[in-house]
Design a protein around this motif. Sequence first.
Motif, PDB file in Angstrom:
ATOM      1  N   MET A  41      -0.321   8.238  -6.663  1.00 36.44           N
ATOM      2  CA  MET A  41       0.237   7.600  -5.475  1.00 36.44           C
ATOM      3  C   MET A  41      -0.874   7.061  -4.580  1.00 36.44           C
ATOM      4  SD  MET A  41       3.389   9.393  -3.570  1.00 36.44           S
ATOM      5  CE  MET A  41       3.098   9.294  -1.834  1.00 36.44           C
ATOM      6  N   LYS A  42      -1.908   7.874  -4.396  1.00 35.79           N
ATOM      7  CA  LYS A  42      -3.044   7.433  -3.576  1.00 35.79           C
ATOM      8  C   LYS A  42      -3.715   6.229  -4.221  1.00 35.79           C
ATOM      9  CE  LYS A  42      -7.025   8.858  -1.003  1.00 35.79           C
ATOM     10  NZ  LYS A  42      -7.215   7.518  -0.531  1.00 35.79           N
ATOM     11  N   ASP A  43      -3.880   6.276  -5.555  1.00 30.28           N
ATOM     12  CA  ASP A  43      -4.470   5.132  -6.256  1.00 30.28           C
ATOM     13  C   ASP A  43      -3.634   3.871  -6.044  1.00 30.28           C
ATOM     14  OD1 ASP A  43      -6.485   6.767  -7.149  1.00 30.28           O
ATOM     15  OD2 ASP A  43      -5.695   6.972  -9.203  1.00 30.28           O
ATOM     16  N   TYR A  44      -2.302   4.023  -6.124  1.00 29.43           N
ATOM     17  CA  TYR A  44      -1.427   2.876  -5.892  1.00 29.43           C
ATOM     18  C   TYR A  44      -1.567   2.364  -4.462  1.00 29.43           C
ATOM     19  CZ  TYR A  44       1.020   3.416 -10.357  1.00 29.43           C
ATOM     20  OH  TYR A  44       1.323   3.466 -11.673  1.00 29.43           O
ATOM     21  N   GLU A  45      -1.614   3.299  -3.508  1.00 28.43           N
ATOM     22  CA  GLU A  45      -1.775   2.906  -2.106  1.00 28.43           C
ATOM     23  C   GLU A  45      -3.109   2.192  -1.898  1.00 28.43           C
ATOM     24  OE1 GLU A  45      -1.290   6.517   0.082  1.00 28.43           O
ATOM     25  OE2 GLU A  45       0.891   6.522  -0.132  1.00 28.43           O
ATOM     26  N   ASP A  46      -4.169   2.776  -2.485  1.00 32.57           N
ATOM     27  CA  ASP A  46      -5.492   2.155  -2.366  1.00 32.57           C
ATOM     28  C   ASP A  46      -5.477   0.777  -3.006  1.00 32.57           C
ATOM     29  OD1 ASP A  46      -6.335   4.423  -1.100  1.00 32.57           O
ATOM     30  OD2 ASP A  46      -7.473   5.218  -2.806  1.00 32.57           O
ATOM     31  N   VAL A  50      -6.157  -2.765  -1.269  1.00 38.33           N
ATOM     32  CA  VAL A  50      -7.142  -3.716  -1.797  1.00 38.33           C
ATOM     33  C   VAL A  50      -6.465  -5.065  -2.033  1.00 38.33           C
ATOM     34  CG1 VAL A  50      -8.553  -4.263  -3.825  1.00 38.33           C
ATOM     35  CG2 VAL A  50      -8.673  -1.992  -2.803  1.00 38.33           C
ATOM     36  N   ARG A  51      -5.274  -5.046  -2.620  1.00 38.37           N
ATOM     37  CA  ARG A  51      -4.550  -6.295  -2.878  1.00 38.37           C
ATOM     38  C   ARG A  51      -4.244  -7.014  -1.559  1.00 38.37           C
ATOM     39  NH1 ARG A  51      -4.450  -9.356  -6.308  1.00 38.37           N
ATOM     40  NH2 ARG A  51      -2.267  -9.917  -6.190  1.00 38.37           N
ATOM     41  N   GLU A  52      -3.894  -6.225  -0.530  1.00 39.55           N
ATOM     42  CA  GLU A  52      -3.593  -6.824   0.766  1.00 39.55           C
ATOM     43  C   GLU A  52      -4.833  -7.512   1.330  1.00 39.55           C
ATOM     44  OE1 GLU A  52      -1.939  -5.173   4.965  1.00 39.55           O
ATOM     45  OE2 GLU A  52      -1.076  -4.283   3.164  1.00 39.55           O
ATOM     46  N   VAL A  53      -5.972  -6.837   1.245  1.00 42.82           N
ATOM     47  CA  VAL A  53      -7.235  -7.424   1.711  1.00 42.82           C
ATOM     48  C   VAL A  53      -7.551  -8.676   0.895  1.00 42.82           C
ATOM     49  CG1 VAL A  53      -9.735  -7.061   1.790  1.00 42.82           C
ATOM     50  CG2 VAL A  53      -8.195  -5.300   2.643  1.00 42.82           C
ATOM     51  N   VAL A  56      -5.403 -11.522   2.078  1.00 44.26           N
ATOM     52  CA  VAL A  56      -5.875 -12.072   3.356  1.00 44.26           C
ATOM     53  C   VAL A  56      -7.109 -12.940   3.111  1.00 44.26           C
ATOM     54  CG1 VAL A  56      -6.932 -11.458   5.569  1.00 44.26           C
ATOM     55  CG2 VAL A  56      -4.890 -10.251   4.775  1.00 44.26           C
ATOM     56  N   GLU A  57      -8.045 -12.419   2.295  1.00 38.93           N
ATOM     57  CA  GLU A  57      -9.248 -13.192   1.978  1.00 38.93           C
ATOM     58  C   GLU A  57      -8.866 -14.482   1.266  1.00 38.93           C
ATOM     59  OE1 GLU A  57     -11.598 -10.453  -0.293  1.00 38.93           O
ATOM     60  OE2 GLU A  57     -12.441  -9.497   1.484  1.00 38.93           O
ATOM     61  N   HIS A  58      -7.893 -14.402   0.364  1.00 39.44           N
ATOM     62  CA  HIS A  58      -7.445 -15.583  -0.372  1.00 39.44           C
ATOM     63  C   HIS A  58      -6.855 -16.619   0.593  1.00 39.44           C
ATOM     64  CE1 HIS A  58      -5.821 -17.947  -3.658  1.00 39.44           C
ATOM     65  NE2 HIS A  58      -4.655 -17.935  -3.062  1.00 39.44           N
ATOM     66  N   LYS A  59      -6.051 -16.142   1.554  1.00 45.20           N
ATOM     67  CA  LYS A  59      -5.462 -17.061   2.531  1.00 45.20           C
ATOM     68  C   LYS A  59      -6.559 -17.756   3.342  1.00 45.20           C
ATOM     69  CE  LYS A  59      -1.024 -14.757   3.147  1.00 45.20           C
ATOM     70  NZ  LYS A  59      -0.198 -13.947   4.050  1.00 45.20           N
ATOM     71  N   HIS A  60      -7.573 -16.974   3.763  1.00 43.36           N
ATOM     72  CA  HIS A  60      -8.680 -17.562   4.526  1.00 43.36           C
ATOM     73  C   HIS A  60      -9.442 -18.571   3.666  1.00 43.36           C
ATOM     74  CE1 HIS A  60      -8.105 -15.226   8.086  1.00 43.36           C
ATOM     75  NE2 HIS A  60      -8.368 -14.069   7.507  1.00 43.36           N
TER      76      HIS A  60
END
Length: 118
Positions: A41-46, A50-53, A56-60
């Motif tokens: 679960m922690k790995d999935y959350e991490d 990471v995917r969220e970051v 965001v980087e991709h959008k920028h």
Amino acid sequence: QLRVRVNELEDQLSMQRKARETLEETLQATTLECDALRKRMKDYEDHGAVREVEMVEHKHLVASLKKQREDLLKKNEELQKTAQGRAEFDAAMEVLGQNPNLKQVHKLQLQLDAAKKE
């Protein structure tokens, strides 16, 4: 009769010990499974963070590339205007160069510019 009762109680105690050992083994196995699931679960959350970051980087990055593209299109447009203006200027100079009177005026203008510099 007392001896029979003691034997029965010892048998019950023995079965209860075996049952307790089985329960402890089951508890230990369940605890390990829980720990493994918590880790997943922690790995999935991490991974999600990471995917969220990354998103965001991709959008920028996309926004930056769009701006660069717009800037390049504007610059290209300006250069095309400049190139067109230069071509018109060159064509006009060629026409001027073919006119003998204008050639003379141009020579005089160059001489005048040179004299002013001296």
